[in-house]
Scaffold this motif. Structure first.
Motif, PDB file in Angstrom:
ATOM      1  N   ARG A  80       1.065  -1.234  -0.050  1.00 47.80           N
ATOM      2  CA  ARG A  80      -0.060   0.005  -0.164  1.00 47.80           C
ATOM      3  C   ARG A  80       0.770   1.185  -0.001  1.00 47.80           C
ATOM      4  NH1 ARG A  80      -2.965  -3.170   3.876  1.00 47.80           N
ATOM      5  NH2 ARG A  80      -2.066  -2.006   5.490  1.00 47.80           N
ATOM      6  N   ALA A  81       1.715   1.193   0.913  1.00 43.94           N
ATOM      7  CA  ALA A  81       2.764   2.584   0.808  1.00 43.94           C
ATOM      8  C   ALA A  81       3.432   2.593  -0.439  1.00 43.94           C
ATOM      9  CB  ALA A  81       3.619   2.192   2.243  1.00 43.94           C
ATOM     10  N   PHE A  82       4.075   1.635  -0.998  1.00 44.45           N
ATOM     11  CA  PHE A  82       4.785   1.900  -2.206  1.00 44.45           C
ATOM     12  C   PHE A  82       3.797   2.440  -3.391  1.00 44.45           C
ATOM     13  CE2 PHE A  82       6.989  -2.330  -1.795  1.00 44.45           C
ATOM     14  CZ  PHE A  82       8.306  -1.691  -1.037  1.00 44.45           C
ATOM     15  N   GLN A  83       2.519   1.979  -3.480  1.00 46.43           N
ATOM     16  CA  GLN A  83       1.663   2.809  -4.329  1.00 46.43           C
ATOM     17  C   GLN A  83       1.150   4.084  -3.878  1.00 46.43           C
ATOM     18  OE1 GLN A  83       0.774  -1.838  -6.195  1.00 46.43           O
ATOM     19  NE2 GLN A  83      -1.020  -0.150  -5.761  1.00 46.43           N
ATOM     20  N   LYS A  84       0.670   4.107  -2.645  1.00 42.11           N
ATOM     21  CA  LYS A  84       0.176   5.425  -2.257  1.00 42.11           C
ATOM     22  C   LYS A  84       1.253   6.871  -2.435  1.00 42.11           C
ATOM     23  CE  LYS A  84      -1.744   7.395   2.133  1.00 42.11           C
ATOM     24  NZ  LYS A  84      -2.066   7.515   3.539  1.00 42.11           N
ATOM     25  N   HIS A  85       2.379   6.348  -1.876  1.00 42.32           N
ATOM     26  CA  HIS A  85       3.454   7.396  -1.988  1.00 42.32           C
ATOM     27  C   HIS A  85       4.236   7.425  -3.118  1.00 42.32           C
ATOM     28  CE1 HIS A  85       2.317   8.604   2.159  1.00 42.32           C
ATOM     29  NE2 HIS A  85       2.386   7.445   2.429  1.00 42.32           N
ATOM     30  N   LYS A  86       3.814   6.645  -4.191  1.00 41.03           N
ATOM     31  CA  LYS A  86       4.684   6.420  -5.416  1.00 41.03           C
ATOM     32  C   LYS A  86       6.066   6.266  -5.146  1.00 41.03           C
ATOM     33  CE  LYS A  86       1.262   9.443  -7.883  1.00 41.03           C
ATOM     34  NZ  LYS A  86       0.175   8.535  -7.946  1.00 41.03           N
ATOM     35  N   ILE A  87       6.446   5.384  -4.332  1.00 40.48           N
ATOM     36  CA  ILE A  87       7.860   4.928  -3.808  1.00 40.48           C
ATOM     37  C   ILE A  87       8.255   4.165  -5.012  1.00 40.48           C
ATOM     38  CG2 ILE A  87       9.231   4.014  -2.318  1.00 40.48           C
ATOM     39  CD1 ILE A  87       7.634   5.068  -0.089  1.00 40.48           C
ATOM     40  N   LEU A  88       7.484   3.493  -5.661  1.00 38.12           N
ATOM     41  CA  LEU A  88       7.897   2.662  -6.715  1.00 38.12           C
ATOM     42  C   LEU A  88       6.919   2.957  -8.028  1.00 38.12           C
ATOM     43  CD1 LEU A  88       8.071  -0.983  -5.294  1.00 38.12           C
ATOM     44  CD2 LEU A  88      10.048   0.561  -5.947  1.00 38.12           C
ATOM     45  N   PRO A  89       7.386   3.029  -9.246  1.00 40.36           N
ATOM     46  CA  PRO A  89       6.769   3.715 -10.399  1.00 40.36           C
ATOM     47  C   PRO A  89       6.051   2.427 -11.153  1.00 40.36           C
ATOM     48  CG  PRO A  89       9.014   3.164 -11.104  1.00 40.36           C
ATOM     49  CD  PRO A  89       8.987   2.987  -9.482  1.00 40.36           C
ATOM     50  N   VAL A  90       5.944   1.270 -10.581  1.00 38.22           N
ATOM     51  CA  VAL A  90       5.197   0.325 -11.170  1.00 38.22           C
ATOM     52  C   VAL A  90       4.353  -0.458  -9.980  1.00 38.22           C
ATOM     53  CG1 VAL A  90       6.708  -0.268 -13.010  1.00 38.22           C
ATOM     54  CG2 VAL A  90       7.221  -1.324 -10.621  1.00 38.22           C
ATOM     55  N   LYS A  91       3.336  -1.430 -10.153  1.00 35.79           N
ATOM     56  CA  LYS A  91       2.492  -1.915  -9.146  1.00 35.79           C
ATOM     57  C   LYS A  91       3.357  -2.828  -8.495  1.00 35.79           C
ATOM     58  CE  LYS A  91      -1.964  -1.145 -11.181  1.00 35.79           C
ATOM     59  NZ  LYS A  91      -3.502  -1.805 -11.579  1.00 35.79           N
ATOM     60  N   THR A  92       3.047  -3.377  -7.222  1.00 32.00           N
ATOM     61  CA  THR A  92       3.551  -4.286  -6.512  1.00 32.00           C
ATOM     62  C   THR A  92       2.371  -5.333  -6.287  1.00 32.00           C
ATOM     63  OG1 THR A  92       3.274  -3.302  -4.452  1.00 32.00           O
ATOM     64  CG2 THR A  92       5.506  -3.495  -5.611  1.00 32.00           C
ATOM     65  N   VAL A  93       2.641  -6.770  -6.704  1.00 27.48           N
ATOM     66  CA  VAL A  93       1.499  -7.596  -6.534  1.00 27.48           C
ATOM     67  C   VAL A  93       2.033  -8.731  -5.525  1.00 27.48           C
ATOM     68  CG1 VAL A  93       0.352  -9.594  -7.720  1.00 27.48           C
ATOM     69  CG2 VAL A  93       1.047  -7.438  -8.881  1.00 27.48           C
ATOM     70  N   VAL A  94       1.216  -8.643  -4.272  1.00 24.24           N
ATOM     71  CA  VAL A  94       1.287  -9.910  -3.395  1.00 24.24           C
ATOM     72  C   VAL A  94       0.853 -11.259  -3.881  1.00 24.24           C
ATOM     73  CG1 VAL A  94       1.011 -10.618  -0.762  1.00 24.24           C
ATOM     74  CG2 VAL A  94       1.267  -7.952  -1.539  1.00 24.24           C
ATOM     75  N   VAL A  95       1.662 -12.214  -3.889  1.00 21.73           N
ATOM     76  CA  VAL A  95       1.180 -13.542  -4.309  1.00 21.73           C
ATOM     77  C   VAL A  95       1.326 -14.251  -3.316  1.00 21.73           C
ATOM     78  CG1 VAL A  95       1.789 -15.523  -5.846  1.00 21.73           C
ATOM     79  CG2 VAL A  95       2.192 -12.950  -6.533  1.00 21.73           C
ATOM     80  N   ASN A  96       0.153 -14.861  -2.699  1.00 23.94           N
ATOM     81  CA  ASN A  96       0.285 -15.733  -1.605  1.00 23.94           C
ATOM     82  C   ASN A  96       0.590 -17.298  -1.974  1.00 23.94           C
ATOM     83  OD1 ASN A  96      -1.777 -13.521  -0.630  1.00 23.94           O
ATOM     84  ND2 ASN A  96      -0.612 -14.302   1.041  1.00 23.94           N
TER      85      ASN A  96
END
Length: 331
Positions: free
Chosen positions: A66-82
């Motif tokens: 959530r933090a990566f995307q909310k604060h645009k810390i990463l320019p791409v999406k991150t996907v959690v894979v369980n």
């Protein structure tokens, strides 16, 4: 003289021009390669979590997502894979066997060491690129609030009178198995270990009164307090402020202090610049005031640990659990 020599040897000029073109092509290739590396990341990054949803590791991974995307810390999406199953080894194996390109990383526990010590897998932390540790939490043994055990002293006393009468929910081969074994050895008792699975399954086992006891992190005790889960003892130097009435193992004469770390891993040989990029992103998240506040409320020490610290911690864990794992395999 030079002009006359060139006229007399036209092949020299041709060779010079060819060499220049080759050099130019090489420089262009180097430039393009450098640019490609500099453009990382260009596609979504997968975060593999070797448990089902809702557990502690999954909770932490999604905080970062959530933090990566909310604060645009990463320019791409991150996907959690369980990838739940086999004591986390399905997920860790997927991390290990993924392409070392920085687009697959994972979050796991010291189980990366204990699984090998128990002979469940043939690999440990040395077969990965360790990115770092995103904080750590205290550990404790807990029961249902309505349990017949009002205190850890009572549980130890009962276990001494009737060995293996206390059922403990566990996940064989992981720290939730070997850490209680270390406590039991220190207290001079024998516990009856019941295979249940990950954190949510161990909690369900206790709530359903199928088992009496299990190991949880401070984060889990806080998160699941409303369900009736309560700690009996913490394996820490001091009592956590969230549970000031719960003693430490040292207070009852068991010299066991061990913390719960969450370790970020990548496939072996992932390029150093990409590891550095991901490390900086993790550090940026942990520096956010809202994350510092959330970590504090969850009982997580908000302190990033680099690869050296993690390797030292896991090497030490390996030394401590290997003798116990050997005895557990050959009772």
């Amino acid at each position: 003289m030079a002009l006359r020599n060139c006229n007399q040897s036209p092949n020299l000029l041709s060779a010079a021009f060819r060499s220049k073109r080759v050099l130019s092509a090489l420089l262009s290739a180097i430039f393009v390669g450098s640019s490609a590396i500099g453009e990382f990341p260009e596609k979504p990054i997968k975060i593999i979590v070797p448990t089902n949803t809702g557990g502690e590791v999954d909770t932490l991974a999604r905080i970062f997502q959530r933090a990566f995307q909310k604060h645009k810390i990463l320019p791409v999406k991150t996907v959690v894979v369980n990838l739940d199953g086999a004591g986390g080894t399905i997920g860790t194996r997927r991390i290990k066997d993924s392409p070392p390109d920085g687009y697959t990383i994972g979050l796991w526990t010291p189980g990366i060491v204990t699984s090998k010590a128990m002979g469940i897998v043939s690999y440990d932390h040395t077969d990965f690129t360790v990115i770092g540790r995103s904080g750590y939490s205290k550990l404790g043994l807990g029961v249902l609030g309505s349990s017949r055990f009002d205190s850890i002293e009572m549980l130890v006393s009962e276990s001494k009178k009737d060995p293996k009468s206390v059922k403990i929910a566990t996940n064989i081969g992981l720290p939730v198995h070997l850490t209680p074994l270390m406590f039991a050895e220190g207290a001079g008792i024998e516990l009856n270990f019941i295979q249940t699975g990950g954190g949510s399954k161990r909690l369900a086992s206790i709530l359903g009164q199928h088992t009496d006891l299990s190991l949880f992190s401070l984060l889990e005790f806080i998160k699941y307090e409303s369900t009736g889960l309560k700690p009996l003892v913490f394996l820490s130097e001091e009592r956590p402020p969230q549970f000031p009435d719960t003693p430490t193992a040292k207070e009852i004469g068991v010299d066991l202090v061990i913390s719960d770390s969450r370790v970020w891993l990548a496939p072996k040989f992932t390029p150093g610049d990409r590891i550095e990029y991901i490390t900086n992103a993790l550090r940026k998240v942990m520096a956010l005031p809202e994350i510092e506040k959330e970590f504090k409320s969850l009982g997580i020490h908000n302190e990033f640990g680099g690869p050296e610290i993690v390797h030292e911690f896991l090497d030490n864990m390996r030394e401590r659990v290997t003798p116990i794992a050997t005895r557990a395999r050959n009772p």
